[in-house]
Scaffold this motif. Structure first.
Motif, short mmCIF file in Angstrom:
data_model
loop_
_atom_site.label_atom_id
_atom_site.label_comp_id
_atom_site.label_asym_id
_atom_site.label_seq_id
_atom_site.Cartn_x
_atom_site.Cartn_y
_atom_site.Cartn_z
N LYS A 63 90.30 -19.61 -59.84
CA LYS A 63 89.75 -20.72 -59.05
C LYS A 63 88.25 -20.58 -58.78
N LEU A 64 87.60 -19.66 -59.45
CA LEU A 64 86.17 -19.46 -59.21
C LEU A 64 85.34 -20.70 -59.51
N THR A 65 85.82 -21.56 -60.37
CA THR A 65 85.10 -22.81 -60.67
C THR A 65 85.55 -23.95 -59.75
N GLU A 66 86.48 -23.66 -58.86
CA GLU A 66 86.99 -24.67 -57.92
C GLU A 66 86.87 -24.12 -56.50
N LEU A 67 85.65 -24.00 -56.04
CA LEU A 67 85.43 -23.40 -54.73
C LEU A 67 86.06 -24.21 -53.60
N ASN A 68 86.20 -25.52 -53.80
CA ASN A 68 86.84 -26.35 -52.78
C ASN A 68 88.31 -25.96 -52.59
N VAL A 69 88.92 -25.37 -53.61
CA VAL A 69 90.28 -24.87 -53.51
C VAL A 69 90.28 -23.40 -53.06
N LEU A 70 89.38 -22.62 -53.61
CA LEU A 70 89.36 -21.18 -53.36
C LEU A 70 88.95 -20.83 -51.93
N VAL A 71 87.94 -21.46 -51.41
CA VAL A 71 87.41 -21.08 -50.09
C VAL A 71 88.48 -21.19 -49.00
N PRO A 72 89.25 -22.28 -48.91
CA PRO A 72 90.28 -22.32 -47.86
C PRO A 72 91.35 -21.21 -48.03
N VAL A 73 91.66 -20.86 -49.25
CA VAL A 73 92.62 -19.77 -49.50
C VAL A 73 92.04 -18.46 -48.98
N LEU A 74 90.77 -18.20 -49.28
CA LEU A 74 90.12 -16.99 -48.81
C LEU A 74 90.01 -16.97 -47.29
N GLN A 75 89.73 -18.12 -46.70
CA GLN A 75 89.63 -18.19 -45.24
C GLN A 75 90.97 -17.86 -44.60
N HIS A 76 92.04 -18.38 -45.16
CA HIS A 76 93.38 -18.09 -44.64
C HIS A 76 93.67 -16.59 -44.77
N LEU A 77 93.35 -16.02 -45.92
CA LEU A 77 93.54 -14.58 -46.13
C LEU A 77 92.72 -13.76 -45.14
N GLY A 78 91.49 -14.17 -44.93
CA GLY A 78 90.62 -13.46 -44.00
C GLY A 78 91.18 -13.44 -42.59
N LYS A 79 91.71 -14.57 -42.15
CA LYS A 79 92.31 -14.64 -40.82
C LYS A 79 93.54 -13.74 -40.73
N ARG A 80 94.38 -13.77 -41.77
CA ARG A 80 95.57 -12.92 -41.79
C ARG A 80 95.19 -11.45 -41.77
N HIS A 81 94.21 -11.09 -42.60
CA HIS A 81 93.80 -9.70 -42.65
C HIS A 81 93.20 -9.24 -41.32
N GLY A 82 92.49 -10.14 -40.66
CA GLY A 82 91.97 -9.82 -39.34
C GLY A 82 93.09 -9.52 -38.35
N ASN A 83 94.18 -10.28 -38.45
CA ASN A 83 95.33 -10.05 -37.58
C ASN A 83 96.02 -8.72 -37.89
N TYR A 84 95.86 -8.22 -39.10
CA TYR A 84 96.46 -6.93 -39.48
C TYR A 84 95.60 -5.75 -39.04
N GLY A 85 94.42 -6.02 -38.53
CA GLY A 85 93.55 -4.94 -38.08
C GLY A 85 92.45 -4.58 -39.06
N VAL A 86 92.27 -5.40 -40.09
CA VAL A 86 91.20 -5.14 -41.06
C VAL A 86 89.86 -5.41 -40.39
N GLN A 87 88.95 -4.47 -40.53
CA GLN A 87 87.61 -4.59 -39.96
C GLN A 87 86.60 -4.86 -41.07
N ASP A 88 85.45 -5.35 -40.69
CA ASP A 88 84.41 -5.66 -41.68
C ASP A 88 84.10 -4.48 -42.60
N SER A 89 84.02 -3.28 -42.02
CA SER A 89 83.68 -2.11 -42.82
C SER A 89 84.73 -1.81 -43.89
N HIS A 90 85.94 -2.23 -43.67
CA HIS A 90 87.01 -2.00 -44.66
C HIS A 90 86.74 -2.75 -45.96
#
Length: 135
Positions: A63-90
């Motif tokens: 989906k690298l050529t479809e950022l309008n699709v990819l960005v929301p997926v990454l945002q969702h993943l980022g929120k989930r990972h934050g809930n798991y305790g993932v920190q920026d340095s990780h």
């Protein structure tokens, strides 16, 4: 992200998919060698987690050529990972483990251009995920 970068990442990833389970195992080995404390963030079966990892990277790479699709997926993943305790340095540790794994999996095909392309793509993805985790 320019088209040459995207092409390098997509072409190299096609070679990694072939060894998906081995690449996932190498990734986690590299990750835990770099920071053993990260192992505590993984509660389930690492083989199942590895399968999810390969699937997610495949989706993102495709989906690298479809950022309008990819960005929301990454945002969702980022929120989930934050809930798991993932920190920026990780994200830096994960990026280094990913690059090392790609180098191991691709061998001579992991050229400097491919490394730079993956570094750039991962950096953009990680930035999106980190920003989403803070929201």
């Amino acid at each position: 992200m320019d088209s040459a970068t995207i092409q390098l990442v997509q072409n190299s990833w096609q070679k990694v998919i072939i060894i998906g389970p081995q690449a996932a195992a190498l990734f986690y080995q590299n990750l835990f060698e770099a920071d053993p404390a990260l192992k505590s963030l993984f509660k389930g079966d690492l083989q199942a987690q590895g399968k999810k990892l390969i699937e997610m990277i495949t989706i993102a790479v495709n989906k690298l050529t479809e950022l309008n699709v990819l960005v929301p997926v990454l945002q969702h993943l980022g929120k989930r990972h934050g809930n798991y305790g993932v920190q920026d340095s990780h994200y830096d540790t994960v990026g280094a483990a990913l690059l090392k794994t790609l180098g191991q999996g691709l061998g001579n095909d992991f050229t400097q251009d491919v490394k730079i392309a993956w570094t750039n793509v991962y950096s953009v993805m990680a930035d999106v995920m980190k920003a989403a985790a803070k929201q």
